[in-house]
Structure formats: C-alpha cells, structure tokens
Scaffold this motif. Structure first.
Motif, short mmCIF file in Angstrom:
data_model
loop_
_atom_site.label_atom_id
_atom_site.label_comp_id
_atom_site.label_asym_id
_atom_site.label_seq_id
_atom_site.Cartn_x
_atom_site.Cartn_y
_atom_site.Cartn_z
N ASN A 178 -1.62 -7.25 -3.50
CA ASN A 178 -2.98 -6.70 -2.61
C ASN A 178 -4.02 -7.66 -3.07
O ASN A 178 -5.41 -7.26 -1.98
N LYS A 179 -3.98 -8.49 -4.17
CA LYS A 179 -4.96 -8.86 -4.92
C LYS A 179 -6.63 -8.09 -5.83
O LYS A 179 -7.81 -7.98 -5.38
N GLU A 180 -5.87 -6.88 -5.78
CA GLU A 180 -6.90 -5.94 -6.02
C GLU A 180 -6.64 -6.79 -7.99
O GLU A 180 -6.06 -5.83 -9.04
N TRP A 181 -7.35 -7.68 -8.46
CA TRP A 181 -6.49 -8.67 -9.43
C TRP A 181 -7.32 -7.34 -10.98
O TRP A 181 -6.33 -7.63 -11.52
N GLU A 182 -8.11 -7.02 -10.87
CA GLU A 182 -8.67 -6.01 -11.91
C GLU A 182 -7.69 -5.07 -12.59
O GLU A 182 -7.40 -4.42 -13.08
N VAL A 183 -7.61 -4.16 -11.18
CA VAL A 183 -6.59 -2.97 -11.52
C VAL A 183 -4.77 -3.35 -11.99
O VAL A 183 -4.88 -2.84 -12.43
N ALA A 184 -4.48 -4.19 -11.53
CA ALA A 184 -3.52 -5.26 -12.21
C ALA A 184 -3.29 -5.40 -13.30
O ALA A 184 -2.34 -5.67 -13.50
N ASP B 255 0.70 -0.98 0.34
CA ASP B 255 -0.07 0.24 0.09
C ASP B 255 0.78 1.30 0.27
O ASP B 255 0.73 2.28 -0.68
N ARG C 249 -0.13 -3.88 -7.02
CA ARG C 249 -1.52 -4.84 -7.19
C ARG C 249 -1.92 -5.46 -7.05
O ARG C 249 -3.24 -5.96 -6.69
N TYR C 250 -1.30 -5.97 -7.72
CA TYR C 250 -2.03 -7.79 -7.88
C TYR C 250 -1.82 -8.75 -6.42
O TYR C 250 -2.39 -9.37 -6.24
#
Length: 230
Positions: A67-73, A34, A64-65
């Motif tokens: 952080n499991k922010e898949w779509e943003v990644a 973060d 981001r990946y």
C-alpha cells in the motif's frame, strides 16, 4: 466458507481461530490489502495468543508495504525481525524494512538496517586461512539460498546507502565486498560492479568507472550483461 465458519459461534474455538486467519490470508492473496489489514487486525484482537499471529503480523507488514505505507511497514518488519532474529522470515523482514527506508529517502536508517543483515556474514576470521570461495562453500551448508541471497543483496544496499550519503569511498568498499565475498553469485556481482561504475561516473571519475565495467565483463558470463556494459 471461512467467514461463515468464523461467524458460527457454535464452532470449536480452534476452527474459528484458523478461519479468522484464513479470511485475512485470502484477502491478502487476492491483493485486497486494505481489507486484509482490517481482517488481520480483527484476528489479532480476537485471538491475541494465536500461533498464527506472527504470520498475520508479517502479512500485515507486506500489505502495508504494498500500500506504500512505508513507515508503518518498516516498523512492522522490524518487529518481526526483532522477534525472529536470524530466521529466514526475520532476515527477509530486515531487508524489506531497509527497502521501506529507501523509499522514504532515509539513507541513515536504511544503512543501519542493511548493516544488521550484512553483518551476519563476515569472513574476516577466515582470511589468510581459507579463500573466500571456500568460506562460501561452508556457508552454503549452513544458510538457505534465500538467506544467502538477502545477505549478499544487503551488501550492495549498504553501498547504495553510503552513496546516497555522499560517502563515495565507503560505498565503493561495500560494492567491492559484495563482489569479493559472493563471487559465485553472478547477478550479485553484476549489480555490485554496475553500482560501482555508476557511483564513479557520478563522481566524475570516468576512467575508474570504465575499469569497473571491464572487471564486470571479466567476472560475469551473461551475454546480455556484456552487451549492456559495452
């Protein structure tokens, strides 16, 4: 140290630029994703034309990946791939975007992404002229080990995407392509045969699945894999 240099307004601009990137990089390597994302964001705003900006975007995509922010990644990785086509970092970004779509359970987008990567190797023009092993020898001279690995893995992931979409025959075709196009890559061949067997078992075709396991035993020398397949 980098933060102090960044805050020193009397320091040369190029040193502050490097320090700004290094702040984000250190946070990223420390697993503080973060904070790294925020630091890279500040860096990109302050130094929008920096030579380090592509690397900052790539690290942000990874943060981001993780952080499991898949779509943003996925979006960020695709931006990297678009700006750096067929480079090692661009290819890795394509692969990671495909994996992010897998996590999102969006097989159609995963398929399209992995196909972009897999299509970089098509031995069809050589078929009938050279054996695939000879083609692979030529490719070894022109592609890095990482790129070859990614393209090979993408073949298997294309099969996985088709399997998720209940397109069994297409999945089997791509698993076969992975094994036949990359015959010297034992881990890849192993994965392709195992996926083929799993897909066939899932379709209730036990005899065909057992045949896939037998082919794997013939093709792969790894004793642990032999024990697993048996």
């Amino acid at each position: 140290e980098y933060q102090a240099l960044l805050e020193d307004q009397s320091a040369p601009s190029d040193l502050r630029e490097r320090a700004s990137f290094q702040v984000g990089d250190c946070l990223f390597k420390a697993g503080k994703h973060d904070e790294a994302i925020a630091a890279f964001g500040r860096f990109s705003e302050t130094f929008p034309h920096s030579r380090y900006r592509p690397e900052a975007r790539y690290r942000t995509a990874w943060a981001r990946y993780r952080n499991k922010e898949w779509e943003v990644a996925a979006d960020l990785f695709l931006e990297v791939a678009a700006d750096e086509p067929e480079s090692e970092r661009g290819n890795r970004s394509l692969f990671q975007a495909g994996e992010a779509y897998e996590r999102l359970e969006r097989p159609h987008e995963a398929l399209a992404t992995f196909l972009r990567l897999a299509s970089q190797f098509d031995p069809t023009p050589y078929e009938g002229k050279r054996r695939v092993r000879e083609v692979m020898h030529l490719l070894r001279e022109n592609l890095s080990a990482t790129t070859r690995e990614l393209i090979g893995k993408a073949h298997v992931r294309v099969g996985d995407a088709y399997a998720k979409m209940d397109s069994l025959e297409a999945a089997l075709e791509w698993y076969d392509l992975a094994a036949s196009r990359f015959p010297t890559e034992e881990d890849l061949v192993k994965a392709a045969y195992l996926r083929r067997a799993e897909a066939l078992l899932g379709a209730g075709r036990r005899e065909a699945a057992m045949a896939a396991y037998r082919l794997a035993l013939e093709a792969v020398s790894d004793p642990l894999f032999r024990a697993e397949a048996q």
